[in-house]
Design a protein around this motif. Structure first.
Motif, mmCIF file in Angstrom:
data_model
loop_
_atom_site.group_PDB
_atom_site.id
_atom_site.type_symbol
_atom_site.label_atom_id
_atom_site.label_comp_id
_atom_site.label_asym_id
_atom_site.label_seq_id
_atom_site.Cartn_x
_atom_site.Cartn_y
_atom_site.Cartn_z
ATOM 1 N N UNK A 150 12.277 -69.419 10.427
ATOM 2 C CA UNK A 150 12.899 -68.093 10.307
ATOM 3 C C UNK A 150 13.038 -67.722 8.830
ATOM 4 N N UNK A 151 13.098 -66.404 8.578
ATOM 5 C CA UNK A 151 13.284 -65.972 7.191
ATOM 6 C C UNK A 151 14.579 -66.541 6.610
ATOM 7 N N UNK A 211 8.138 -65.532 15.111
ATOM 8 C CA UNK A 211 9.588 -65.583 14.938
ATOM 9 C C UNK A 211 10.002 -64.885 13.652
ATOM 10 N N UNK A 212 9.256 -65.191 12.591
ATOM 11 C CA UNK A 212 9.640 -64.660 11.285
ATOM 12 C C UNK A 212 9.474 -63.154 11.216
ATOM 13 N N UNK A 252 9.543 -61.079 13.724
ATOM 14 C CA UNK A 252 10.586 -60.478 14.562
ATOM 15 C C UNK A 252 11.901 -60.428 13.788
ATOM 16 N N UNK A 253 12.205 -61.517 13.084
ATOM 17 C CA UNK A 253 13.446 -61.545 12.298
ATOM 18 C C UNK A 253 13.431 -60.526 11.169
ATOM 19 N N UNK A 254 12.246 -60.409 10.537
ATOM 20 C CA UNK A 254 12.134 -59.438 9.439
ATOM 21 C C UNK A 254 12.349 -58.018 9.956
ATOM 22 N N UNK A 255 11.737 -57.724 11.105
ATOM 23 C CA UNK A 255 11.928 -56.401 11.712
ATOM 24 C C UNK A 255 13.410 -56.166 11.977
ATOM 25 N N UNK A 256 14.051 -57.158 12.545
ATOM 26 C CA UNK A 256 15.472 -57.074 12.866
ATOM 27 C C UNK A 256 16.294 -56.817 11.598
ATOM 28 N N UNK A 257 15.918 -57.543 10.562
ATOM 29 C CA UNK A 257 16.668 -57.460 9.311
ATOM 30 C C UNK A 257 16.473 -56.122 8.611
ATOM 31 N N UNK A 258 15.205 -55.715 8.512
ATOM 32 C CA UNK A 258 14.889 -54.588 7.636
ATOM 33 C C UNK A 258 14.745 -53.251 8.366
ATOM 34 N N UNK A 259 14.455 -53.273 9.667
ATOM 35 C CA UNK A 259 14.176 -52.009 10.366
ATOM 36 C C UNK A 259 15.103 -51.765 11.554
ATOM 37 N N UNK A 260 16.138 -52.545 11.628
ATOM 38 C CA UNK A 260 17.055 -52.471 12.754
ATOM 39 C C UNK A 260 17.590 -51.052 12.953
ATOM 40 N N UNK A 261 17.867 -50.389 11.845
ATOM 41 C CA UNK A 261 18.466 -49.055 11.904
ATOM 42 C C UNK A 261 17.523 -48.033 12.544
ATOM 43 N N UNK A 314 14.154 -60.478 22.303
ATOM 44 C CA UNK A 314 13.460 -61.265 23.315
ATOM 45 C C UNK A 314 12.190 -61.909 22.744
ATOM 46 N N UNK A 315 11.483 -61.164 21.900
ATOM 47 C CA UNK A 315 10.279 -61.730 21.269
ATOM 48 C C UNK A 315 10.659 -62.969 20.458
ATOM 49 N N UNK A 316 11.710 -62.810 19.657
ATOM 50 C CA UNK A 316 12.120 -63.915 18.798
ATOM 51 C C UNK A 316 12.553 -65.122 19.611
ATOM 52 N N UNK A 317 13.317 -64.880 20.685
ATOM 53 C CA UNK A 317 13.822 -66.041 21.415
ATOM 54 C C UNK A 317 12.721 -66.689 22.250
#
Lengths: 149, 309
Positions: free
Chosen positions: A121-122, B105-106, B108-117, B129-132
């Motif tokens: 993960x990042x 995973x990474x 998906x996390x980046x999307x969550x972090x940077x584009x969540x809004x 769900x993709x990440x998990x």
């Protein structure tokens, strides 16, 4: 930290991307140079071909080295580094997706300074970048032949 | 001379007779000797034949032995090759199969972090769900690797101090410590004949299960103890978890078996424990009741203190 260069030897495009991303996020200004196989790593470190231009490709003071690489693997690169008088003591951190004890043993036996397992993960990568930073600030003095700016 | 005087003729006749008798006797003896000789020759022949047969049998045996030896060498080489291939295969899995998973995973996390809004709740839940899913697959790959490692690695046995092993484990895993869980060793735990890495894996898997399978909101409480079963040492890992119905006791040690999919897991953990215990000459089992917690046990030979003293 300062402007010393870090060389990242990695063939996995995504991993390079994540590292650059984490690098930026951590606000590290040191240039991160990328080569994508073992032979390129040797050329870079030896200053051969296009890497002869040390203004653009400065000799790194830290190498992040993947183990599984095309043409020449990470262990071979590490072994080669340790036989080169000019860069013999260069700090080398292994960054591998493997945590097999035999890989760890082989890496340390060939003179790796540290062994980090690639996180998935990042967030985990930020931790790795932090430990690289730590490693930096904890290593007192630079080996001869390497200039600190 | 005394007695009746005999004539020379008489004497000659008598001598002749004696000679004839002696001749006959000689003939008889010669015949006997001949027979004996023949008999002996026969015996010698029989012996010679059997010696020849023996020699042949020995030669055959030597031949077979060398054939067998060759076969064993050949099969061993093949087996070693197979183990080597398996090793390379596992290595390939570690590196090449996990790399794209790590990327999924990474990103998906980046999307969550940077584009969540920029996403609504549904979009964010898809991302989650993709990440998990990627993370679950990564865990599956890793657990399968551990299992294949347990299958083929040389599990050399030595005297292992189970109590020290567990205390070291508690120290390095915050999940086994307060305030997350209450994990207690009751009484003294004896040393056993085991492979330290494999036994660590077994206890770690049992403890992870013990703290994982609790009812929501329940603080995990785990008691570890030991007693003797005949010659064997039995370690107990007793928890306050959700428990397991008796009909499932055997099933849970099977590969990819999961009883309750609302808990995260790969269904490989107990399979690893069973295989590792089997390879160390031990056994594993469980006693449990739904809602009453579970008591898992590991049975191993006690360490031979005379040798290790």
């Amino acid at each position: 930290m300062n402007t010393r260069t870090i060389l990242y030897v990695e063939d996995e495009e995504n991993d390079v991307f994540f590292m650059q991303h984490a690098w930026k996020k951590a606000g590290i200004s040191n240039p991160l140079k990328i080569v994508t196989d073992g032979e390129q790593a040797l050329q870079y470190l030896a200053g051969e071909g296009k890497y002869a231009n040390r203004d653009e490709y400065p000799l790194p003071s830290l190498v992040l080295l993947d183990l599984k690489l095309p043409k020449m693997d990470g262990l071979e690169v590490l072994q080669w580094i340790r036989t080169q008088p000019a860069i013999q003591t260069l700090a080398v951190i292994i960054l591998s997706s493997s945590n097999r004890p035999e890989d760890l043993r082989a890496a340390y036996a060939r003179g790796a300074n540290s062994f980090l397992v690639k996180p998935s993960t990042p967030g985990g990568l930020a931790g790795v970048v932090a430990s690289v930073k730590d490693y930096w600030s904890n290593s007192n003095g630079l080996p001869p032949g390497i200039s600190a700016d | 001379m005394t007695g009746k005087p005999t004539s020379v003729d008489d004497q000659l006749v008598a001598m002749n007779e004696a000679l004839v008798v002696a001749g006959i006797r000689q003939h008889e003896l010669t015949e006997q000797a001949k027979k004996l000789n023949e008999q002996l020759q026969g015996e010698i022949n029989v012996r010679k034949n059997s010696e020849e047969a023996l020699r042949q049998a020995q030669a055959q045996l030597a031949d077979r032995a060398s054939q067998l030896e060759g076969l064993v060498t050949e099969r061993t080489a093949k087996l070693q090759e197979l183990v080597g291939e398996l090793e390379a295969f596992s290595y390939g899995i570690t590196h090449d199969l996990r790399a794209p998973l790590r990327a999924m995973q990474s990103f998906a996390h980046l999307l969550e972090e940077d584009y969540s809004a920029k996403l609504d709740d549904v979009g964010r839940s898809y991302l989650h769900r993709i990440a998990s899913a990627a993370s679950r697959m990564d865990k599956l790959v890793q657990d399968t690797l551990v299992y294949s490692h347990v299958l083929r690695v040389d599990l050399r046995r030595e005297s292992v101090d189970a109590e020290k092993l567990l205390r070291d484990m508690f120290e390095s895993y915050p999940d086994f410590q307060e305030p997350k869980a209450e994990v207690i060793i009751e009484g003294r735990l004896p040393a056993v004949q085991a492979n330290e890495a494999a036994l660590t894996q077994c206890f770690s898997n049992l403890l992870n299960n013990a703290i994982k399978f609790v009812a929501p909101g329940t603080k995990p409480r785990v008691r570890i103890s030991a007693d003797y079963r005949g010659e064997m040492v039995r370690f107990w890992v007793a928890d306050n978890g959700i428990g397991i119905a008796e009909r499932h006791w055997g099933k849970i040690f099977g590969m990819f078996q999961r009883l309750d999919t609302s808990y995260e897991g790969t269904g490989i953990g107990l399979t690893i424990v069973r295989k590792a215990m089997e390879r160390m000459g031990g056994t594993v089992g469980v006693e449990s009741e739904p809602g009453q917690g579970s008591r898992f046990w590991l049975e191993l030979k006690p360490a031979d203190n005379r040798k290790n003293a």
